[in-house]
Design a protein around this motif. Sequence first.
Motif, PDB file in Angstrom:
ATOM      1  N   LEU A   1      42.713  35.663  50.566  1.00  0.00           N
ATOM      2  CA  LEU A   1      41.403  35.637  49.924  1.00  0.00           C
ATOM      3  C   LEU A   1      40.439  34.696  50.632  1.00  0.00           C
TER       4      LEU A   1
ATOM      5  N   ALA B   1      37.466  33.329  45.267  1.00  0.00           N
ATOM      6  CA  ALA B   1      38.141  33.796  44.057  1.00  0.00           C
ATOM      7  C   ALA B   1      37.415  33.286  42.827  1.00  0.00           C
TER       8      ALA B   1
ATOM      9  N   GLU C   1      49.401  36.619  48.506  1.00  0.00           N
ATOM     10  CA  GLU C   1      48.153  37.370  48.356  1.00  0.00           C
ATOM     11  C   GLU C   1      46.946  36.441  48.285  1.00  0.00           C
TER      12      GLU C   1
ATOM     13  N   ASN D   1      36.897  38.794  51.186  1.00  0.00           N
ATOM     14  CA  ASN D   1      37.968  39.233  50.298  1.00  0.00           C
ATOM     15  C   ASN D   1      37.945  38.396  49.025  1.00  0.00           C
TER      16      ASN D   1
ATOM     17  N   HIS E   1      39.316  43.605  48.744  1.00  0.00           N
ATOM     18  CA  HIS E   1      39.386  44.141  47.383  1.00  0.00           C
ATOM     19  C   HIS E   1      38.016  44.610  46.928  1.00  0.00           C
TER      20      HIS E   1
ATOM     21  N   LEU F   1      37.947  43.096  39.185  1.00  0.00           N
ATOM     22  CA  LEU F   1      38.643  42.892  40.453  1.00  0.00           C
ATOM     23  C   LEU F   1      40.143  42.786  40.207  1.00  0.00           C
ATOM     24  N   PRO F   2      40.959  42.935  41.266  1.00  0.00           N
ATOM     25  CA  PRO F   2      42.401  42.726  41.099  1.00  0.00           C
ATOM     26  C   PRO F   2      42.718  41.309  40.613  1.00  0.00           C
ATOM     27  N   HIS F   3      43.740  41.201  39.776  1.00  0.00           N
ATOM     28  CA  HIS F   3      44.228  39.899  39.313  1.00  0.00           C
ATOM     29  C   HIS F   3      45.363  39.478  40.241  1.00  0.00           C
ATOM     30  N   ILE F   4      45.089  38.488  41.072  1.00  0.00           N
ATOM     31  CA  ILE F   4      46.036  38.064  42.110  1.00  0.00           C
ATOM     32  C   ILE F   4      46.792  36.829  41.650  1.00  0.00           C
TER      33      ILE F   4
ATOM     34  N   ALA G   1      38.982  38.084  44.678  1.00  0.00           N
ATOM     35  CA  ALA G   1      39.804  38.540  43.552  1.00  0.00           C
ATOM     36  C   ALA G   1      39.633  37.564  42.404  1.00  0.00           C
ATOM     37  N   ASP G   2      40.214  37.900  41.285  1.00  0.00           N
ATOM     38  CA  ASP G   2      40.287  37.012  40.125  1.00  0.00           C
ATOM     39  C   ASP G   2      41.700  36.439  40.102  1.00  0.00           C
TER      40      ASP G   2
ATOM     41  N   THR H   1      39.203  41.498  33.943  1.00  0.00           N
ATOM     42  CA  THR H   1      39.095  40.500  35.007  1.00  0.00           C
ATOM     43  C   THR H   1      37.632  40.420  35.402  1.00  0.00           C
TER      44      THR H   1
END
Length: 319
Positions: free
Chosen positions: A38, A41, A34, A87, A6, A26-29, A89-90, A22
């Motif tokens: 990661l 995070a 998913e 990798n 990401h 970043l993408p909110h996973i 994400a949030d 976020t």
Amino acid sequence: MDKKLHQPLGGNEMPRFGGIATMMRLPHIQSVEEKRQLDAAFIGVPLDIGTSLRSGTRFGPREIRAQSVMIRPYNMATGAAPFDSINVADIGDVAINTFNLLDAVRIIEEAYDEIVELGITPLTLGGDHTITLPILRALHKKYGKIGLVHIDAHADVNDHMFGEKIAHGTTFRRAQEEGLLDSQRVVQIGLRAQGYTAEDFNWSRKQGFRVVQAEECWHQSLAPLMAEVREKVGGGPVYLSFDIDGIDPAWAPGTGTPEIGGLTTIQAMEIIRGCEGLELIGADLVEVSPPYDTTGNTSLLGANLLYEMLCVMPGVTKR
């Protein structure tokens, strides 16, 4: 199959004042599938019912995220390129019980049990310093005794606060008593101000902790200190816990228990960058209280320090 890494949303894709807030955009996973992809995070823990003076850290994670919008992917000073190598994400916030501190601590520990089981290295947006105890409990189940780099104005080793054994000022006494810490691999940096007795800092020394009072840091680079820190805490898993009140309130006024004579923002970055090469298993940035942060500078500093923490995590490469 190569893992998809990401990337933060760029300023030319969406204006920095737009989009969902976020960490670093970043993408909110949310899905377990998913999350399993990661390496690290960002997680928010919006707790402030463990505070002893000024509350408001429940708003910390939200405002840190809002102030993170200007942070770009590459660390121009160190060359670290975290989003090209791991990798990230949030994964949102832990849904704490805002009316019951002990139950909130239970909820946090269970949430981090899942995070650890998924193989995610947690980078936590606090929240008051109570949250570090349940995080350490969860990590201990996997790693055993943990080394600690703790930046703070206060040692947080009170035996109790108003008779309560768990609060933001008792965190590291409980962690030591519960056998979570490798006491010979613990360093506390930035401790200062007044106490009730000499035991306020000496209890830590008696456990084997290295205590670096703020006065030892005045007017100098902390790069030499961090060489000593790496020597002391290396050789096993290490957790990094950064209370924003470790920084002088001239730079970080938005916190619940400000103390003068603290570290500078430059020294803060030296400390975090000096943790590179350690077996870091997680980190947190706690005690940001936006109601006392009228300029947003404290939250901005917190966001940048979390980015610096990401940059020194194992597996991050340099360009």
